[in-house]
Design a protein around this motif. Structure first.
Motif, mmCIF file in Angstrom:
data_model
loop_
_atom_site.group_PDB
_atom_site.id
_atom_site.type_symbol
_atom_site.label_atom_id
_atom_site.label_comp_id
_atom_site.label_asym_id
_atom_site.label_seq_id
_atom_site.Cartn_x
_atom_site.Cartn_y
_atom_site.Cartn_z
ATOM 1 N N GLU A 166 -13.748 0.238 -8.298
ATOM 2 C CA GLU A 166 -14.029 1.000 -7.399
ATOM 3 C C GLU A 166 -12.760 1.504 -6.659
ATOM 4 O O GLU A 166 -12.538 2.647 -6.479
ATOM 5 C CB GLU A 166 -14.961 0.258 -6.329
ATOM 6 N N ASP A 167 -11.887 0.692 -6.635
ATOM 7 C CA ASP A 167 -10.236 0.999 -6.086
ATOM 8 C C ASP A 167 -9.842 1.828 -6.981
ATOM 9 O O ASP A 167 -9.338 2.967 -6.501
ATOM 10 C CB ASP A 167 -9.530 -0.429 -5.929
ATOM 11 N N ALA A 168 -9.880 1.816 -8.192
ATOM 12 C CA ALA A 168 -9.315 2.792 -9.240
ATOM 13 C C ALA A 168 -9.940 4.138 -9.174
ATOM 14 O O ALA A 168 -9.301 5.080 -9.171
ATOM 15 C CB ALA A 168 -9.252 1.985 -10.477
ATOM 16 N N ILE A 185 0.561 8.555 -2.100
ATOM 17 C CA ILE A 185 -0.416 7.499 -1.964
ATOM 18 C C ILE A 185 0.048 6.085 -1.726
ATOM 19 O O ILE A 185 1.175 5.706 -2.255
ATOM 20 C CB ILE A 185 -1.238 7.318 -3.345
ATOM 21 N N GLY A 186 -0.434 5.468 -0.779
ATOM 22 C CA GLY A 186 -0.017 3.889 -0.486
ATOM 23 C C GLY A 186 -1.008 2.968 -1.084
ATOM 24 O O GLY A 186 -2.217 3.216 -0.433
ATOM 25 N N ILE A 187 -0.848 2.069 -1.497
ATOM 26 C CA ILE A 187 -1.614 0.660 -1.801
ATOM 27 C C ILE A 187 -0.933 -0.315 -0.909
ATOM 28 O O ILE A 187 0.174 -0.766 -1.128
ATOM 29 C CB ILE A 187 -1.746 0.592 -3.444
ATOM 30 N N VAL A 188 -1.795 -0.967 -0.056
ATOM 31 C CA VAL A 188 -1.286 -1.855 0.840
ATOM 32 C C VAL A 188 -2.110 -3.009 0.667
ATOM 33 O O VAL A 188 -3.500 -2.810 0.678
ATOM 34 C CB VAL A 188 -1.242 -1.218 2.316
ATOM 35 N N GLY A 189 -1.689 -4.158 0.845
ATOM 36 C CA GLY A 189 -2.332 -5.341 1.031
ATOM 37 C C GLY A 189 -1.728 -6.787 1.004
ATOM 38 O O GLY A 189 -0.374 -6.793 0.913
ATOM 39 N N LEU A 190 -2.207 -7.935 1.244
ATOM 40 C CA LEU A 190 -1.584 -9.079 1.227
ATOM 41 C C LEU A 190 -1.085 -9.524 -0.078
ATOM 42 O O LEU A 190 -1.583 -8.952 -1.013
ATOM 43 C CB LEU A 190 -2.670 -10.234 1.571
ATOM 44 N N GLY A 194 -3.515 -7.703 -5.640
ATOM 45 C CA GLY A 194 -3.841 -6.879 -6.785
ATOM 46 C C GLY A 194 -3.112 -5.527 -6.568
ATOM 47 O O GLY A 194 -3.659 -4.521 -7.233
ATOM 48 N N LYS A 195 -2.347 -5.446 -5.865
ATOM 49 C CA LYS A 195 -1.876 -3.982 -5.509
ATOM 50 C C LYS A 195 -1.093 -3.517 -6.790
ATOM 51 O O LYS A 195 -1.149 -2.103 -7.281
ATOM 52 C CB LYS A 195 -0.677 -4.186 -4.414
ATOM 53 N N GLN A 316 -6.374 0.024 0.730
ATOM 54 C CA GLN A 316 -6.238 -1.452 0.738
ATOM 55 C C GLN A 316 -7.364 -2.144 -0.090
ATOM 56 O O GLN A 316 -8.483 -1.996 0.237
ATOM 57 C CB GLN A 316 -6.448 -1.872 2.229
ATOM 58 N N PRO A 317 -6.938 -2.582 -1.130
ATOM 59 C CA PRO A 317 -7.821 -3.344 -1.938
ATOM 60 C C PRO A 317 -8.577 -4.282 -1.543
ATOM 61 O O PRO A 317 -8.211 -4.902 -0.602
ATOM 62 C CB PRO A 317 -6.941 -3.930 -3.143
ATOM 63 N N LYS A 318 -9.710 -4.593 -1.668
ATOM 64 C CA LYS A 318 -10.596 -5.550 -1.041
ATOM 65 C C LYS A 318 -10.673 -7.134 -1.643
ATOM 66 O O LYS A 318 -10.250 -7.011 -2.997
ATOM 67 C CB LYS A 318 -12.215 -5.036 -1.114
ATOM 68 N N PHE A 319 -10.947 -7.980 -1.109
ATOM 69 C CA PHE A 319 -10.713 -9.230 -1.469
ATOM 70 C C PHE A 319 -12.103 -9.292 -2.513
ATOM 71 O O PHE A 319 -13.103 -8.693 -2.481
ATOM 72 C CB PHE A 319 -10.897 -10.314 -0.543
#
Length: 878
Positions: A166-168, A185-190, A194-195, A316-319
């Motif tokens: 879904e993220d892709a 485009i920004g991919i942000v996360g802990l 999986g960023k 932000q990718p989900k857990f």
């Protein structure tokens, strides 16, 4: 091995604050001239040492031991300076010009002795560091010069990808729908979410590959090497980089990309402070008619936004959910998913996976470990029992996708400014998955001095900015926020971040934990989150405890004989909702009012709290006093009005408290006041509206009108003096006295108001001062539970004066008759609407009979401002 963060998080900030305090407080130098001059000199030396020593490894045992001693000395010095500050503020408020009393002379004598001792101790510590610091630091410098950047490439194993479809798809849609020369485009996360993997999926996507003529993958990380970035770009463009200067390289890259479509991935960006991105991005071609894309991965949302990524293009990718987590675990641990393993083994495996909290890196790490051990439920039970210890000690081999979980998260911690390190460590005292009330958190930080106001920024504003920064860095998760502007009400941290903070907090003696990671109380505890399992007897001999907060319990079993009653060092005490049954309230208050350094006291929503004793006036250092929602509170002593440092005072929603005692004008430092009740004409001891005139530091004011309230004509213009006021709430308390309604209609609030709440108002129209000319800066307006039939005629302004309001909330206004078209005409910038049971509204774009919400731009739905000045939950919910 974790880096020695001890000094960076605690001592470094305390040294800086102490040096500043001593420099600013010349009055102390008058009382103790030689002592404070010497302490100031010692601290100047120590500032440079602690900054460098924090880079040394834990394996330097002598350094660590010396720094442990230094931390204790600095805490003691900090306590001493605070004692002096509190005492000085008290005497300033009292305005006494008399000769020092016997107690004051005793205080000065004891302070002088303590200063002499502390100076001697710090001097010895400095000499110890000097004796071995230089050779160790030299070796450390050589080690630190090694390039420690995290390297990544676009190559990856597609068979191990789980949960990113879904993220892709979201990113593909953004790219395919673009029609601009440079989409960002920004991919942000802990860390470990999986960023990078998500960026690789896009980079390797066949359908997208045909769209771009050139593709470049750059691993940025820390420290940024601008020349190496450009060399990497030239190499991927199949160009020779030899013989080029920095400027020549950028020109060459621009030439090679001109009139071509390109995709550039900048992986793992931490900072752009030195301007490298501005220089490179300026040199990238932006040819009209070409569709180019730059993808940036980072742990810090603020960084990608500063790099030009719009809020609507930050992803932000989900857990991973339970099924995705189990599927990934099975791949890494070489487990089948069709039930070949024994049910007990599967059961233990799922328990282990559950503890990973959906973090892919944690699942891969523990799965990799279990793939190497015997597949028996006994062995897996052993690892499950020691799960947190395993994850904090497991070392990865440093390769992509195989780094230690805790080492990966440690990078985020290491990059924090020292003050934010202290703030994030506070989360360690809260239980797993605990939802933290933001008001409690920021008042804790303020009360203990972990954050401070500076220039025009209050300590509350500074604390909220710190929290916003931690959220931006993906170290803190938002649980509940206000829909209008994203103001955060509750938050929490991921279990893996909590494990990291526990490890660091234990190593730094920030608070106490057992070897298994259980939060405990003992004689060395500095901060304590109280649960039903907390034992106070183990506090015997404790003289260090600074903060005590109830978390998962409402009972403390207090009596004058328990060890807690002997603790006198607290600065923060949060007993909100404490159950007073079986507690001698007199003994509890005796203990509380003996806490000389107490800066934050919270007794919100405490049943059977009938009155506050006069002895509260002894808490000269109190900055935050919360008594809101105490339904049985009937009386406040006048001594509260003589607290010299009080900045936040909350007695909102205390129905049995008829008035505040007269003299509130003496609280000259007040910044937030909730539940200010105006007394009636026959009450000679009650507070009056006119007293607010000199409280010019107020940012938030909640006024409660009762049936007894009275406002004199000469008091109507009092509010206009409060030029710093940002939030005004008027609760008319269902008062239907026509005289008081007329007076409320004539108020004159300052134009600085940004948020206005009018509740239980029984006038037929809104007050005439609620108009776009009088309160020009208004951003949010809430009208609640009122009999208003229509907006006042001045509300509609004219062609030269229209509202700048962005948010409107109408609740339980059954008689209000307003059309949406007319409202939009005078509020052209409105983007958020909240309606509850306002049946007479006409043609509104949302449900008006029950609960309805409307957003002007769905893409910005729920997106917070980059900075929120005030937390308003106590006003909205009162």
């Amino acid at each position: 091995m974790l880096k020695g963060a001890l000094v960076g998080a605690v001592a470094q900030e305390l040294v800086k604050d102490l040096a500043l305090a001593i420099q600013e407080q010349s009055q102390y130098a008058i009382q103790f001239p030689t002592h404070f001059e010497e302490l100031e000199d010692q601290l100047k030396y120590m500032q440079s040492f602690v900054a460098d020593a924090s880079k040394l490894k834990d394996k330097q045992v002598t350094v660590k031991t010396t720094l442990d001693a230094l931390r204790q000395q600095i805490y003691e010095a900090d306590d001493l300076v605070v004692d002096c500050q509190i005492r000085d503020d008290y005497w300033k408020m009292k305005g006494s010009s008399c000769s020092p009393s016997l107690s004051e002379m005793c205080f000065r004598y004891q302070t002088g002795k303590k200063l002499t001792k502390i100076n001697s101790q710090i001097k010895r510590t400095r000499e110890n560091l000097m004796s071995f610091y230089v050779p160790i630091a030299g070796n450390q410098d050589n080690e630190n010069n090694i390039d420690k950047r995290r390297w990544s490439s676009q190559v990856f194993d597609e068979s191990e990808i789980v949960g990113l479809k879904e993220d892709a798809a979201t990113l593909r849609d953004w790219i395919l729908a673009q029609n601009e020369p440079q989409l960002r485009i920004g991919i942000v996360g802990l860390g470990g979410l999986g960023k990078t993997t998500l960026a690789k999926i896009i980079y390797r996507d066949v359908n997208l590959t045909r769209r771009f003529q050139e593709k470049i993958w750059v691993s940025v990380s820390q420290p940024v090497n601008e020349v190496e970035i450009m060399k990497s770009m030239l190499k991927q463009l199949k160009a020779d980089d030899s013989g080029y200067t920095k400027d020549n390289m950028l020109d060459r890259i621009c030439q090679l990309l001109s009139n071509k479509t390109y995709l550039i991935v900048l992986d793992d960006v931490w900072s752009i402070d030195d301007g490298w991105w501005e220089r490179i991005s300026t040199g990238l071609p932006k040819t009209e008619g070409t569709n180019n894309c730059i993808i940036i991965t980072s742990r810090i949302k603020k960084v990608v936004k500063r790099m030009g990524v719009l809020e609507t293009r930050v992803h932000q990718p989900k857990f991973l959910d339970d099924n995705e987590s189990w599927a990934l675990f099975c791949k890494v641990a070489h487990m089948s998913t069709d039930g070949e393993e024994t049910p007990k083994l599967v059961e233990e495996g799922k328990k282990i996976v559950k503890k990973c909290g959906g973090l892919p890196l944690a699942i891969k790490t523990i799965g990799g470990l279990l793939s190497l051990v015997e597949k028996t439920d006994f062995e897996w039970k052993r690892i499950s029992k020691n799960f947190h210890e395993k994850l904090t000690t497991l070392e990865g081999n440093g390769s992509e996708g195989n780094e230690s979980v805790i080492a990966s998260l440690q990078l985020s911690y290491d990059e924090l400014p020292a003050r934010l390190k202290q703030c994030i460590l506070c989360f360690s005292i809260y239980p797993e998955d605990y939802e933290i009330d933001v008001d409690q958190l920021i008042h804790w930080w303020q009360g203990e001095g972990l954050v401070r106001g500076k220039n025009t920024e209050t300590a509350t504003e500074s604390a909220l900015n710190c929290l916003s920064e931690l959220i931006s860095r993906c170290l803190v998760e938002v649980v509940q926020r206000r829909k209008f502007d994203g103001s955060v009400y509750t938050c929490k941290v991921h279990d893996m971040i909590r494990d990291l903070t526990i490890k660091i907090a234990r190593d730094e003696d920030f608070c106490s934990f057992s070897e298994s990671g259980k939060h405990i109380s003992n004689k060395n505890s500095r901060r304590l989150g109280v649960t039903s399992e907390t034992t106070f007897q183990t506090l015997q001999g404790n003289s260090k405890l600074r903060a005590l907060l109830l978390t998962t319990t409402r009972y403390i079993g207090f009596n004058k004989n328990i060890e807690l009653a002997k603790v006198k060092s607290l600065r923060v005490l949060d007993l909100s909702q404490v159950i007073l049954d079986s507690i001698c309230v007199k003994d509890l208050w005796y203990w509380i009012t003996s806490l000389n350094r107490l800066a934050y006291l919270n007794l919100r929503d405490v049943a059977k709290l009938f009155e506050v004793p006069n002895s509260i006036g002894k808490l000269w250092g109190l900055q935050v006093l919360i008594l809101g929602e105490c339904k049985n509170l009937t009386k406040l002593p006048t001594s509260i009005l003589k607290l010299p440092r009080l900045m936040i005072f909350d007695v909102g929603n205390c129905p049995n408290l008829q008035f505040l005692p007269q003299g509130i004008s003496g609280l000259s430092k007040l910044q937030e006041l909730y539940g200010f009740k105006i007394a009636g004409p026959g009450n000679a001891t009650g507070s009056r509206l006119g007293e607010l005139k000199i409280l010019t530091e107020l940012r938030v004011l909640q006024i409660d009108i009762t049936g007894e309230s009275h406002i004199e004509d000469q008091e109507l213009k009092v509010l206009e003096n409060l030029e710093k006021l940002r939030v005004l709430s008027i609760n008319a308390g269902h008062c239907d006295d026509k005289d008081i309604m007329k007076q409320l209609d004539k108020l004159s609030p300052p134009s600085s108001i940004e948020e206005l709440y009018l509740k239980h108002y029984y006038g037929e129209t809104t007050p005439r001062w609620i108009n776009p000319q009088t309160i020009q800066q208004l951003q949010y307006f809430c009208l609640e539970d009122s009999r208003v039939n229509m907006m006042g005629k001045d509300f509609w302004g004219n062609k030269d004066h229209k509202w700048n309001v962005k948010g409107l909330c109408l609740k339980f206004c059954q008689r209000l008759n307003v059309s949406w078209e007319k409202l939009q005409a005078v509020m052209p910038d409105i983007r958020y609407l909240e309606i509850s049971q306002c049946n007479s509204l006409v043609s509104f774009p949302c449900n008006v009979e029950a609960v309805g919400f409307w957003y002007k731009d769905e893409n910005k739905k729920g997106s917070p401002k980059t900075q929120k000045v005030l937390s308003l939950k106590k006003i909205e919910c009162s």
